[in-house]
Design a protein around this motif. Sequence first.
Motif, PDB file in Angstrom:
ATOM      1  N   VAL A 167      -5.380   3.166  -1.358  1.00  0.00           N
ATOM      2  CA  VAL A 167      -5.080   4.314  -0.495  1.00  0.00           C
ATOM      3  C   VAL A 167      -4.940   3.806   0.933  1.00  0.00           C
ATOM      4  O   VAL A 167      -5.896   3.283   1.517  1.00  0.00           O
ATOM      5  N   ASN A 168      -3.756   3.949   1.490  1.00  0.00           N
ATOM      6  CA  ASN A 168      -3.504   3.530   2.867  1.00  0.00           C
ATOM      7  C   ASN A 168      -3.479   4.754   3.775  1.00  0.00           C
ATOM      8  O   ASN A 168      -2.698   5.679   3.547  1.00  0.00           O
ATOM      9  N   ASN A 213      -3.734  -4.932   1.098  1.00  0.00           N
ATOM     10  CA  ASN A 213      -3.050  -4.468  -0.116  1.00  0.00           C
ATOM     11  C   ASN A 213      -2.808  -5.631  -1.065  1.00  0.00           C
ATOM     12  O   ASN A 213      -3.033  -5.528  -2.285  1.00  0.00           O
ATOM     13  N   LEU A 214      -2.355  -6.755  -0.534  1.00  0.00           N
ATOM     14  CA  LEU A 214      -2.053  -7.925  -1.349  1.00  0.00           C
ATOM     15  C   LEU A 214      -3.303  -8.436  -2.058  1.00  0.00           C
ATOM     16  O   LEU A 214      -3.302  -8.625  -3.284  1.00  0.00           O
ATOM     17  N   GLN A 259       5.840   1.992   4.556  1.00  0.00           N
ATOM     18  CA  GLN A 259       6.746   1.174   3.748  1.00  0.00           C
ATOM     19  C   GLN A 259       5.984   0.181   2.874  1.00  0.00           C
ATOM     20  O   GLN A 259       6.387  -0.088   1.733  1.00  0.00           O
ATOM     21  N   ILE A 260       4.891  -0.355   3.399  1.00  0.00           N
ATOM     22  CA  ILE A 260       4.050  -1.250   2.599  1.00  0.00           C
ATOM     23  C   ILE A 260       3.586  -0.525   1.343  1.00  0.00           C
ATOM     24  O   ILE A 260       3.574  -1.087   0.239  1.00  0.00           O
ATOM     25  N   THR A 261       3.200   0.736   1.492  1.00  0.00           N
ATOM     26  CA  THR A 261       2.762   1.530   0.347  1.00  0.00           C
ATOM     27  C   THR A 261       3.846   1.603  -0.724  1.00  0.00           C
ATOM     28  O   THR A 261       3.589   1.361  -1.907  1.00  0.00           O
ATOM     29  N   GLU A 262       5.059   1.943  -0.322  1.00  0.00           N
ATOM     30  CA  GLU A 262       6.128   2.124  -1.301  1.00  0.00           C
ATOM     31  C   GLU A 262       6.490   0.800  -1.979  1.00  0.00           C
ATOM     32  O   GLU A 262       6.708   0.752  -3.202  1.00  0.00           O
ATOM     33  N   LEU A 267      -0.088  -5.317   9.778  1.00  0.00           N
ATOM     34  CA  LEU A 267      -0.234  -6.596   9.086  1.00  0.00           C
ATOM     35  C   LEU A 267      -1.535  -6.658   8.296  1.00  0.00           C
ATOM     36  O   LEU A 267      -1.562  -7.177   7.166  1.00  0.00           O
ATOM     37  N   GLY A 268      -2.613  -6.121   8.853  1.00  0.00           N
ATOM     38  CA  GLY A 268      -3.875  -6.073   8.114  1.00  0.00           C
ATOM     39  C   GLY A 268      -3.759  -5.246   6.850  1.00  0.00           C
ATOM     40  O   GLY A 268      -4.344  -5.582   5.810  1.00  0.00           O
TER      41      GLY A 268
END
Length: 284
Positions: free
Chosen positions: A160-161, A141-142, A190-193, A135-136
């Motif tokens: 970069v995650n 990212n947002l 998945q957040i990255t994609e 979640l962080g």
Amino acid sequence: MSIDFHQRGRTAFDLSDKVVVVVGAGQSDGPGMGNGRAISLLAARHGAEVVAVDLNPASVKETVEMIVAEGGRAYAIEANVAHEDDCRRIFDTAMATSGRVDGMVYSVATNPPFDFETNSMTVENFNYGLNVNMLGCYHCNLFAAQCMEKNDGDTAGSIVNISSIASVKNEIGLNVGIMPYALGKCGLNQITEIAAVQYAGAGIRVNTLMLGPINSVLAQQASQSLFGVDADEAAQRHSEVVKLKMGRGTVWESAYAALYLLADESRFMTGQQIRLDGGATLVR
């Protein structure tokens, strides 16, 4: 903005005039170095102003002092990425202090206490693990992307995650038995994609650096405390899954890979999951 990659004498991986937020720039107590600190140092050495973020104020202050001692530019922000308001404050502070954000590295992970024999833990520890590991990452990212959307140029920013091959490989030597760690890193992938697709039109790149057996401070501590092995046995277990004869990688391999993803040289790469694992995830 044209980038003259062909120009002879061009400085490679130049982060001059860029502001890079490194979330997880401190590190756990113990000998050695963490990925976040190594990334912070290397980004500063290549010209970036580093916004060093960590839950541990003493540790992140030390990272900043190391950067400044080398002639670099950095300042610290204390934040707990399990809380949305703290994540927002990171980027509000960066914009107020530096005026822009060009890069963000999410190098945060936690392995909550759990019972190895039953693979069980309290609900509170399970939720905290997901809040930090996944979640962080979403919130950072947002908020990072919202800052980067204000930048000019065809490449407006890079996120970069930091993930782990624990998200794709189930093997005890890779700490995969820790449920919220593995699930959190799966979600991070998945957040990255999703973010890469969402922000591509703004010129923002989003990539995952998926680490294998790296000798970071956190990896050393987790192997010993969670699995009850000493440092030598932990090193042996990690080395057994690496295909390259070099054995475990160092945090500097991680840092140089992150540097590439932050720099303009990676301007044509987004939405990728890059495995830095010494071949550990190759089919055997």
